[in-house]
Write an enzyme that holds these catalytic residues in place. Structure first.
Site, mmCIF file in Angstrom:
data_model
loop_
_atom_site.group_PDB
_atom_site.id
_atom_site.type_symbol
_atom_site.label_atom_id
_atom_site.label_comp_id
_atom_site.label_asym_id
_atom_site.label_seq_id
_atom_site.Cartn_x
_atom_site.Cartn_y
_atom_site.Cartn_z
ATOM 1 N N HIS A 1 -7.755 -8.117 10.428
ATOM 2 C CA HIS A 1 -7.559 -9.188 9.443
ATOM 3 C C HIS A 1 -6.335 -8.897 8.568
ATOM 4 C CE1 HIS A 1 -9.043 -12.235 6.433
ATOM 5 N NE2 HIS A 1 -8.320 -11.469 5.637
ATOM 6 N N GLU A 2 -6.314 -7.719 7.958
ATOM 7 C CA GLU A 2 -5.211 -7.398 7.050
ATOM 8 C C GLU A 2 -3.884 -7.327 7.812
ATOM 9 O OE1 GLU A 2 -5.677 -7.780 4.033
ATOM 10 O OE2 GLU A 2 -7.868 -7.697 4.041
ATOM 11 N N HIS B 1 -2.243 -10.718 8.032
ATOM 12 C CA HIS B 1 -1.431 -11.027 6.841
ATOM 13 C C HIS B 1 -0.087 -10.322 6.923
ATOM 14 C CE1 HIS B 1 -4.320 -13.201 4.488
ATOM 15 N NE2 HIS B 1 -5.182 -12.203 4.381
ATOM 16 N N ILE C 1 -12.621 -14.688 -8.248
ATOM 17 C CA ILE C 1 -12.260 -15.879 -9.035
ATOM 18 C C ILE C 1 -11.995 -15.576 -10.508
ATOM 19 C CG2 ILE C 1 -13.569 -17.317 -7.426
ATOM 20 C CD1 ILE C 1 -15.541 -17.890 -9.749
ATOM 21 N N PHE C 2 -12.392 -14.399 -10.975
ATOM 22 C CA PHE C 2 -12.149 -14.094 -12.393
ATOM 23 C C PHE C 2 -11.077 -13.026 -12.599
ATOM 24 C CE2 PHE C 2 -16.637 -15.684 -12.538
ATOM 25 C CZ PHE C 2 -16.309 -16.899 -13.132
ATOM 26 N N ALA C 3 -10.691 -12.342 -11.516
ATOM 27 C CA ALA C 3 -9.639 -11.333 -11.674
ATOM 28 C C ALA C 3 -8.697 -11.336 -10.474
ATOM 29 C CB ALA C 3 -10.260 -9.948 -11.849
ATOM 30 N N GLY C 4 -8.888 -12.305 -9.586
ATOM 31 C CA GLY C 4 -8.026 -12.380 -8.403
ATOM 32 C C GLY C 4 -7.441 -13.771 -8.327
ATOM 33 N N GLY C 5 -6.829 -14.099 -7.220
ATOM 34 C CA GLY C 5 -6.140 -15.392 -7.149
ATOM 35 C C GLY C 5 -6.986 -16.534 -6.633
#
Length: 700
Positions: free
Chosen positions: A482-483, A486, A615-619
């Protein structure tokens, strides 16, 4: 000792590869401040001399943007892989100054006006696709950055941005600290019955690091932590039900109490995001998020609901199957299966149904063999050679590898770092790819050939123990593929405009396409059989095991799909309908969503939102749906190879070449839907995804 002068600061030196071995916490404050001073002068100069042309606008702008992202990237990367309190506090000190500069840059009226002038000029239609995309993106980003706001509103907007940066840093630190804080020491072997050897080894290693220097996998003591490899092992394998319950409860309540409580931080984040949306004339934050994505709020909700309907009955059946199976095994809890039983009994049923034991397969998946197989696949599909280049670039830990990527003619086209093993005390959890530098004509080292892209690939798998290599679960194999997907999109780009090269400028909900696409190859017979060789005997994975792995791919597909849909839906709900400070709390929203996305309702004290870093510390704010959106694209893209014939090597190479020339080459220089159509010959449909997941009959 004397403070280091600017000249000695590794962050401020010219380099081809970042000085990861030399940068320390003490360099961060002077380094970032020195950099910002220089960039502010560059920005003054640009605003003074700007003209609506490429050399007078885009090139100097790219140099500013790039320098900041490369240098801040070094510091940020070290925080992710080599965290310590000095580095933390140094970053905390300079972060507001960095955000302030980014806001100034993002809100620059002279730059914005110059981009608008290009868009309105008679030469607009002579620009390449990539240049048009840069102009359109820059205009849109500037508006979303508050360029059109009046002074007092802009000031308010900037306060919000600063505060959001601070809150998300704090959120992530609380999660890390809360995860670290839980440790349970066990001395009685009966209490950890069922745990596989790798997990016992890990728990003994944890005990050693806590000062029990004689701890061993055989005799203990063992320290259980909430680190992913340990947590998952306990949930799947510990026969001791009360241990599973204790660890599960600790896991879903991380960072939800005491001085590490994220509840208030979440409420502040949601409140500020809504204020930001209103300032920009949007109804809610999800609309702001969708302004830069392929989807719209309606389209995202529609896809999630379609997938939910296709998954629900299958998920209900999954639980029934587990109850029946647990009963047949004489389990007292069979009629009362709950959260800390599901993974345990799922593993037992998987073993009985497919006779696959994840742990027993580890010896067949040793990291060196997996990497070889991955590189061979990349060669077959995309015509590239990958070779070790350790020592060419400085690294931050002795286990980090460095590789060079060459095209079919043998010329270098990219490089990447690979940091594979978990280091719980200093490295954040999960796996990720990041850019070190992007391909760019403007930032060429020699003024002739473009600067080559460099990527990070970071995983968190079990380290080698003794003289054994890192032995991986099949899931970890999928993660590396997966990585690497990217990384390939970043490294194989043919785009020379740095602002849209590689993964830059690609809509967020399209960015998971190549990564999820690569995961499909883990189930391709030749690819898998090429990798799966026993690390000691060299024997291949038995054929019947391969067939079982393929069959097991759709095992509990309904349940796993619903889990992602819960995350995606609660994310959208919190960023559309939720009213901060209103009658419904964030946990009420989660419970309401769970009624339709969880067959077994969450515990009343479930606080998973407090560790929902995506969702609170990532994009991924109002963007978690992107995983599913991109899964539709990636499954459909892989089906092009299925249509061509996976055993027809010539057809696979031709299709691979087409994939490389479109999805991997065009970067952000063309709208993702157009790129997809160019590759596939039509618009995407979810059919392939549902088929791959064995959910087709349900959907029909």
């Amino acid at each position: 000792m004397a403070a280091t002068t600017q000249d000695d600061n590794p962050l401020l030196k010219e380099f081809e590869f970042p000085p990861f071995d030399a940068v320390e916490a003490k360099h961060v404050r002077p380094g970032i401040r020195g950099l910002l001073t220089k960039l502010e002068a560059d920005l003054d100069e640009l605003e003074r001399t700007v003209e609506p042309s490429w050399p007078k606008l885009v090139e100097p702008l790219e140099k500013i943007v790039d320098r900041l992202s490369v240098v801040w990237g070094i510091v940020n990367h070290l925080k992710s892989v080599k965290d310590n309190s000095d580095l933390r506090s140094a970053i905390e000190d300079v972060q507001p100054e960095k955000v302030k500069f980014q806001l100034r840059l993002g809100q620059s009226k002279p730059i914005y006006n110059a981009f608008r002038a290009i868009q309105e000029s008679p030469d607009w239609n002579t620009l390449s696709d990539a240049r048009k995309r840069i102009v359109e993106t820059q205009i849109r980003e500037a508006v979303l950055n508050g360029v059109s706001l009046e002074d007092d509103k802009r000031e308010q907007f900037n306060k919000i941005e600063q505060e959001l940066e601070r809150l998300s840093q704090k959120f992530e630190e609380n999660v890390l600290d809360a995860t670290k804080k839980f440790e349970k020491q066990i001395t009685d072997k009966k209490e950890i019955e069922g745990l596989p050897a790798t997990a016992l080894g890990l728990a003994a290693q944890s005990a050693v690091s806590k000062g029990h220097e004689n701890a061993s996998a055989e005799n203990g003591p063992w320290v259980i932590t909430l680190d992913a490899p340990c947590f998952i092992a306990v949930m799947q394998h510990a026969r001791n039900r009360s241990l599973r319950e204790e660890v599960y409860r600790a896991y879903v309540t991380r960072a939800s109490s005491g001085d590490l409580d994220n509840t208030d931080i979440i409420n502040q984040i949601l409140k500020l995001r809504l204020e930001k949306a209103k300032l920009l004339n949007y109804n809610n934050y999800a609309e702001v998020s969708m302004a830069t994505k392929m989807a719209t709020v309606d389209k995202a909700e529609e896809l999630l609901e379609k997938l939910r309907k296709a998954s629900w009955d299958a998920a209900v059946q999954d639980i029934e199957d587990l109850k029946t199976f647990a009963k047949s095994q004489g389990a007292a809890e069979a009629d009362d299966l709950t959260h800390w039983d599901i993974n345990f009994w799922s593993e037992r049923l998987r073993e009985s149904k497919y006779d696959i034991n994840e742990e027993e397969l580890r010896p067949f998946f040793s990291l060196p063999k997996v990497i070889d197989g991955l590189f061979n696949l990349a060669k077959t599909l995309f015509g590239i050679e990958i070779e070790a280049a350790d020592g060419l670039a400085p690294v931050w830990n002795k286990d980090v590898r460095f590789f060079r990527v060459k095209d079919s003619l043998g010329s270098p086209i990219a490089y990447f770092y690979f940091d594979p093993y978990s280091r719980p005390s200093e490295k954040k959890q999960g796996a990720w790819m990041d850019e070190v530098v992007a391909r760019s004509r403007v930032l060429s080292h020699d003024g002739i050939s473009p600067r080559l892209p460099v990527a990070h690939m970071v995983c968190n798998q079990t380290p080698p123990v003794g003289d054994k290599p890192s032995l991986m679960t099949f899931r970890e194999v999928e993660t590396v593929f997966h990585e690497f997907g990217h990384a390939l999109q970043h490294m194989l780009t043919k785009q020379d405009e740095g602002l849209v090269a590689g993964i830059r400028g690609i809509e967020w909900d399209a960015v998971e396409l190549p990564s999820q696409f690569m995961e499909n190859w883990c189930y391709h017979r030749e690819t898998l059989m090429g990798i799966a060789k026993h690390f000691e005997t060299g024997e291949s994975l038995p054929e019947d095991v391969y067939l079982k792995l393929v069959a097991a791919r759709t095992y509990r597909a309904g349940s796993l799909s619903l889990r992602q849909l819960r995350f995606a839906t609660v994310d959208l709900e919190l960023h559309t309908k939720y009213v901060p400070g209103g009658p419904e709390s964030i946990y009420d929203v989660d419970r309401r969503v769970s009624e339709k996305t969880q067959v077994i309702p969450p515990l009343p004290e479930d606080r998973f939102l407090c560790s929902f870093s995506h969702i609170f510390a990532g994009g991924y704010a109002a963007g978690y749906y992107s995983y599913k959106w991109a899964e539709v694209l990636s499954a459909d893209a892989f089906s092009a190879f299925e249509d061509a014939g996976l055993d027809d090597i010539k057809a696979v190479k031709e299709t691979g070449c087409k994939f490389r020339e479109t999805i991997l080459a065009l970067g952000g220089g063309k709208a993702p839907l157009e790129v997809f159509v160019q590759f596939r010959g039509r618009e995407p449909t979810p059919d392939a995804l549902l088929r791959h997941n064995g959910l087709v009959s349900a959907a029909a």
